[in-house]
Write an enzyme that holds these catalytic residues in place. Structure first.
Site, PDB file in Angstrom:
ATOM      1  N   ASP A 143       0.859  -1.182   0.000  1.00 10.29           N
ATOM      2  CA  ASP A 143       0.000   0.000   0.000  1.00 10.29           C
ATOM      3  C   ASP A 143       0.896   1.233   0.000  1.00 10.29           C
ATOM      4  OD1 ASP A 143      -2.916   1.037   0.447  1.00 10.29           O
ATOM      5  OD2 ASP A 143      -1.667   2.205   1.808  1.00 10.29           O
TER       6      ASP A 143
ATOM      7  N   HIS B  76      -5.606   4.264   6.278  1.00 10.80           N
ATOM      8  CA  HIS B  76      -4.814   5.078   5.343  1.00 10.80           C
ATOM      9  C   HIS B  76      -3.390   5.289   5.849  1.00 10.80           C
ATOM     10  CE1 HIS B  76      -8.018   5.764   2.507  1.00 10.80           C
ATOM     11  NE2 HIS B  76      -8.819   6.065   3.503  1.00 10.80           N
TER      12      HIS B  76
ATOM     13  N   ASP C 156      -2.706  -0.637   6.208  1.00  8.36           N
ATOM     14  CA  ASP C 156      -3.532  -1.043   5.075  1.00  8.36           C
ATOM     15  C   ASP C 156      -2.913  -2.213   4.308  1.00  8.36           C
ATOM     16  OD1 ASP C 156      -5.189   0.931   5.924  1.00  8.36           O
ATOM     17  OD2 ASP C 156      -4.872   2.270   4.218  1.00  8.36           O
TER      18      ASP C 156
END
Length: 200
Positions: free
Chosen positions: A15, A174, A179
């Site tokens: 991510d 986030h 994530d």
């Protein structure tokens, strides 16, 4: 080639948080990764997604940014200008980590959806290290994987419409590492899922 001789794949959930829609004009600010599992001729074996992880924050490469993107990630761009790793160092460390955890397996980047994260990751790897440990196509999109197994059009897929038992119980924060771990658990569930209308 015999199925027994196929080289195994190591799935690495990745991510990224960035300050705009595309790399170059905009910057990769943080990168998180977690080993999701390994697949060989005998099938997929899930990993503990919290055991082998990577995280770093990077120095921006331009003065351009989209304010809304910073609101999403919560990252302080001014702090990263001073404290963030130089991209070449960050990506070299990441590449070394990928190779260490992969061992004899071929690393595969995976994401939900993978397109945005892969765009930034691949561009940064080529720009700052000259190569990618994933090659040019070692990328698995979990959204496509779910759509295929569920028999749905890709654009009809969203996490909110997926069966709850496939989703990680972790919140989507986030933060790139949080994530990545969440997505690694999603991949493990998707790989084990036989599809709709079948017992769990």
């Amino acid at each position: 080639m015999s199925a027994r001789r196929v080289k195994p794949s190591l799935y690495i959930s990745v991510d990224v948080e960035a300050d705009g829609p595309i790399p170059g004009p905009y910057s990769l600010l943080s990168l998180g990764a977690a080993v999701a599992g390994r697949q060989d001729a005998d099938g997929f074996t899930a990993a503990d997604a919290t055991r082998q992880t990577f995280y770093c924050e990077l120095r921006p490469i331009s003065d351009e940014f989209v304010p809304e993107a910073l609101v999403v990630s919560g990252l302080d761009r001014d702090r990263l200008v001073v404290e963030g790793l130089e991209p070449a160092l960050a990506l070299a460390r990441f590449t070394r980590w990928v190779r260490e955890v992969s061992g004899d397996a071929q690393p595969v980047m995976c994401g939900y959806p993978a397109s945005y994260d892969w765009t930034f990751l691949y561009w940064y790897l080529i720009r700052f290290t000259g190569e990618s440990p994933f090659g040019h196509s070692g990328c698995l999109d979990m959204k496509t994987l779910y759509a295929t197994k569920a028999g749905l059009p890709l654009r009809a897929v969203a996490k909110r419409t997926m069966p709850a038992h496939l989703l990680s119980r972790r919140p989507h924060t986030h933060h790139a590492l949080d994530d990545a771990v969440e997505q690694a658990e999603l991949l493990a569930n998707l790989m084990a899922w036989p599809g709709p209308g079948t017992p769990r």
